[in-house]
Design a protein around this motif. Structure first.
Motif, mmCIF file in Angstrom:
data_model
loop_
_atom_site.group_PDB
_atom_site.id
_atom_site.type_symbol
_atom_site.label_atom_id
_atom_site.label_comp_id
_atom_site.label_asym_id
_atom_site.label_seq_id
_atom_site.Cartn_x
_atom_site.Cartn_y
_atom_site.Cartn_z
ATOM 1 N N GLU A 115 4.647 -9.968 24.097
ATOM 2 C CA GLU A 115 5.596 -11.115 24.539
ATOM 3 C C GLU A 115 5.409 -11.024 26.319
ATOM 4 O OE1 GLU A 115 8.471 -12.505 22.829
ATOM 5 O OE2 GLU A 115 8.249 -11.079 21.479
ATOM 6 N N PRO A 116 6.257 -12.715 26.398
ATOM 7 C CA PRO A 116 5.865 -12.878 27.780
ATOM 8 C C PRO A 116 6.394 -12.012 29.329
ATOM 9 C CG PRO A 116 6.892 -14.297 27.067
ATOM 10 C CD PRO A 116 6.557 -13.367 26.218
ATOM 11 N N GLY A 117 5.316 -12.072 30.186
ATOM 12 C CA GLY A 117 5.884 -10.425 31.094
ATOM 13 C C GLY A 117 5.508 -9.104 30.658
ATOM 14 N N GLU A 118 5.426 -8.559 29.185
ATOM 15 C CA GLU A 118 5.604 -7.372 28.864
ATOM 16 C C GLU A 118 4.236 -6.817 29.209
ATOM 17 O OE1 GLU A 118 6.940 -5.699 24.171
ATOM 18 O OE2 GLU A 118 5.400 -6.981 24.255
ATOM 19 N N GLN A 119 4.949 -5.432 29.345
ATOM 20 C CA GLN A 119 3.436 -4.455 29.721
ATOM 21 C C GLN A 119 2.765 -4.233 28.325
ATOM 22 O OE1 GLN A 119 2.013 -3.826 32.336
ATOM 23 N NE2 GLN A 119 3.513 -5.180 34.312
ATOM 24 N N PRO A 120 1.141 -4.233 28.510
ATOM 25 C CA PRO A 120 0.366 -4.127 27.775
ATOM 26 C C PRO A 120 0.798 -2.581 26.977
ATOM 27 C CG PRO A 120 -0.535 -5.205 29.387
ATOM 28 C CD PRO A 120 0.344 -4.889 29.963
ATOM 29 N N ALA A 121 0.601 -1.991 27.564
ATOM 30 C CA ALA A 121 1.458 -0.233 26.764
ATOM 31 C C ALA A 121 2.784 0.277 26.551
ATOM 32 C CB ALA A 121 0.842 0.706 27.992
ATOM 33 N N GLU A 122 3.954 -0.724 26.982
ATOM 34 C CA GLU A 122 4.373 -1.193 26.196
ATOM 35 C C GLU A 122 4.631 -1.790 25.214
ATOM 36 O OE1 GLU A 122 8.224 -0.370 25.430
ATOM 37 O OE2 GLU A 122 7.580 0.590 26.887
ATOM 38 N N GLY A 123 3.616 -2.106 24.909
ATOM 39 C CA GLY A 123 4.042 -4.072 24.449
ATOM 40 C C GLY A 123 3.062 -2.979 22.520
ATOM 41 N N ALA A 124 2.094 -2.168 22.808
ATOM 42 C CA ALA A 124 1.176 -1.424 21.842
ATOM 43 C C ALA A 124 2.670 -0.240 21.488
ATOM 44 C CB ALA A 124 0.698 -0.573 22.287
ATOM 45 N N ARG A 125 3.746 0.721 22.484
ATOM 46 C CA ARG A 125 4.412 1.175 22.042
ATOM 47 C C ARG A 125 5.445 1.049 20.867
ATOM 48 N NH1 ARG A 125 3.492 3.268 27.407
ATOM 49 N NH2 ARG A 125 5.502 2.057 27.972
ATOM 50 N N ARG A 126 6.011 -0.739 21.660
ATOM 51 C CA ARG A 126 6.637 -0.945 20.814
ATOM 52 C C ARG A 126 6.620 -1.807 19.228
ATOM 53 N NH1 ARG A 126 6.995 -6.711 19.575
ATOM 54 N NH2 ARG A 126 5.365 -6.649 21.871
ATOM 55 N N GLU A 127 4.968 -2.275 18.984
ATOM 56 C CA GLU A 127 4.348 -2.894 18.159
ATOM 57 C C GLU A 127 4.692 -1.775 16.969
ATOM 58 O OE1 GLU A 127 3.832 -5.622 16.919
ATOM 59 O OE2 GLU A 127 4.205 -6.860 18.559
ATOM 60 N N VAL A 128 4.047 -0.074 16.922
ATOM 61 C CA VAL A 128 3.375 0.784 16.653
ATOM 62 C C VAL A 128 5.143 1.585 16.216
ATOM 63 C CG1 VAL A 128 3.245 3.242 15.932
ATOM 64 C CG2 VAL A 128 1.307 1.490 17.947
ATOM 65 N N PHE A 129 6.194 1.610 17.035
ATOM 66 C CA PHE A 129 7.106 1.753 16.322
ATOM 67 C C PHE A 129 8.192 0.362 15.181
ATOM 68 C CE2 PHE A 129 12.370 1.591 16.197
ATOM 69 C CZ PHE A 129 12.165 2.797 15.594
ATOM 70 N N GLU A 130 7.662 -1.002 15.794
ATOM 71 C CA GLU A 130 8.515 -1.545 15.071
ATOM 72 C C GLU A 130 7.477 -1.377 13.888
ATOM 73 O OE1 GLU A 130 9.453 -4.988 18.435
ATOM 74 O OE2 GLU A 130 8.025 -5.433 16.872
ATOM 75 N N GLU A 131 6.645 -1.660 13.397
ATOM 76 C CA GLU A 131 6.111 -1.469 12.498
ATOM 77 C C GLU A 131 5.447 -0.322 11.080
ATOM 78 O OE1 GLU A 131 1.931 -3.237 12.480
ATOM 79 O OE2 GLU A 131 2.335 -5.188 14.348
ATOM 80 N N THR A 132 5.626 0.768 12.184
ATOM 81 C CA THR A 132 6.117 2.076 11.452
ATOM 82 C C THR A 132 7.142 3.384 11.899
ATOM 83 O OG1 THR A 132 4.593 3.551 13.352
ATOM 84 C CG2 THR A 132 3.065 2.150 11.989
ATOM 85 N N GLY A 133 7.980 2.744 12.531
ATOM 86 C CA GLY A 133 9.046 3.859 12.476
ATOM 87 C C GLY A 133 8.264 5.285 13.667
ATOM 88 N N VAL A 134 7.765 5.107 14.017
ATOM 89 C CA VAL A 134 6.709 6.121 14.427
ATOM 90 C C VAL A 134 6.403 5.466 15.950
ATOM 91 C CG1 VAL A 134 4.450 7.609 14.845
ATOM 92 C CG2 VAL A 134 4.968 7.261 12.240
ATOM 93 N N VAL A 135 7.308 7.145 16.647
ATOM 94 C CA VAL A 135 7.496 6.477 18.349
ATOM 95 C C VAL A 135 5.971 7.377 19.750
ATOM 96 C CG1 VAL A 135 8.463 7.141 20.598
ATOM 97 C CG2 VAL A 135 10.059 6.661 18.543
ATOM 98 N N VAL A 136 5.392 6.666 19.514
ATOM 99 C CA VAL A 136 3.862 7.163 20.052
ATOM 100 C C VAL A 136 3.310 6.953 21.884
ATOM 101 C CG1 VAL A 136 2.724 6.612 17.756
ATOM 102 C CG2 VAL A 136 3.271 4.397 20.574
ATOM 103 N N GLU A 137 2.974 7.603 22.484
ATOM 104 C CA GLU A 137 2.647 6.784 23.999
ATOM 105 C C GLU A 137 1.485 6.893 24.658
ATOM 106 O OE1 GLU A 137 2.273 11.034 26.769
ATOM 107 O OE2 GLU A 137 3.707 10.535 26.408
ATOM 108 N N ALA A 138 1.269 6.001 25.020
ATOM 109 C CA ALA A 138 0.094 5.162 25.651
ATOM 110 C C ALA A 138 -0.115 6.766 25.916
ATOM 111 C CB ALA A 138 -0.042 3.482 25.982
ATOM 112 N N GLU A 139 -1.893 6.979 26.035
ATOM 113 C CA GLU A 139 -2.333 7.633 26.748
ATOM 114 C C GLU A 139 -3.856 6.876 27.310
ATOM 115 O OE1 GLU A 139 -2.832 11.800 24.286
ATOM 116 O OE2 GLU A 139 -4.247 10.087 23.032
ATOM 117 N N ARG A 140 -4.448 5.866 26.283
ATOM 118 C CA ARG A 140 -5.276 5.689 27.547
ATOM 119 C C ARG A 140 -6.171 4.035 27.228
ATOM 120 N NH1 ARG A 140 -10.892 5.523 27.233
ATOM 121 N NH2 ARG A 140 -11.889 7.032 24.964
ATOM 122 N N LEU A 141 -6.328 3.883 27.998
ATOM 123 C CA LEU A 141 -6.749 2.422 28.088
ATOM 124 C C LEU A 141 -8.349 2.471 27.049
ATOM 125 C CD1 LEU A 141 -7.129 -0.836 27.786
ATOM 126 C CD2 LEU A 141 -8.084 -0.459 30.406
#
Length: 158
Positions: free
Chosen positions: A54-80
């Motif tokens: 989304e505009p202005g969204e941090q990439p790691a937060e976007g990854a966390r959001r997408e995983v939860f939206e699509e799979t119901g799993v809450v994740v923590e981004a560990e590394r690029l």
């Protein structure tokens, strides 16, 4: 697949012309080394979790959001893992996109894997030796995630 409102607004102005967009690729590995995959509703193929920032969204937060939206799993981004400009792609409706794909290794912290939206028809954990074929850039992200802690990959780096 739902198209983000900001993309709909841009498409109203530019039509199907190439649009540069930033997206994320999340490689979710559990404590057993299994990878979380989704079977996409648009192609029927298995894939890593991906999505548009989304505009202005941090990439790691976007990854966390997408995983939860699509799979119901809450994740923590560990590394690029990677930063890569993908080839021009064309959606079934004719929209053209130049994706800048940013890959992250993630670990699950809560939730149970399930289909959580209309972007996928199946969700599952796969052992390393049973991962179905993935697009080249996703396979590269998976290999980087499994390789441990290394430098992020980018075109021309290795």
């Amino acid at each position: 697949m739902p198209i983000p409102e900001f993309v709909v607004a841009l498409r109203a102005k530019i039509g199907h012309d190439p649009l540069p967009l930033s997206g994320v690729i999340a490689v979710v590995l559990d404590e057993r080394g299994r990878v979380l995959l989704v079977r996409r509703s648009d192609t029927g193929e298995w894939a890593l979790t991906t999505g548009c920032l989304e505009p202005g969204e941090q990439p790691a937060e976007g990854a966390r959001r997408e995983v939860f939206e699509e799979t119901g799993v809450v994740v923590e981004a560990e590394r690029l893992l990677s930063v890569e400009a993908l080839e021009l792609s064309t959606a079934p409706n004719g929209d053209q996109v130049h994706w800048l794909a940013i890959g992250f290794r993630c670990r699950p912290v809560a939730g149970t894997a399930r289909v959580n939206d209309d972007e996928s028809v199946e969700v599952g954990w796969f052992a390393p030796d049973s991962v179905p074929p993935l697009p080249a850039h996703q396979a590269r992200c998976l290999a980087l995630a499994r390789a441990g802690d290394g430098d992020p990959w980018f075109a021309g780096s290795r």
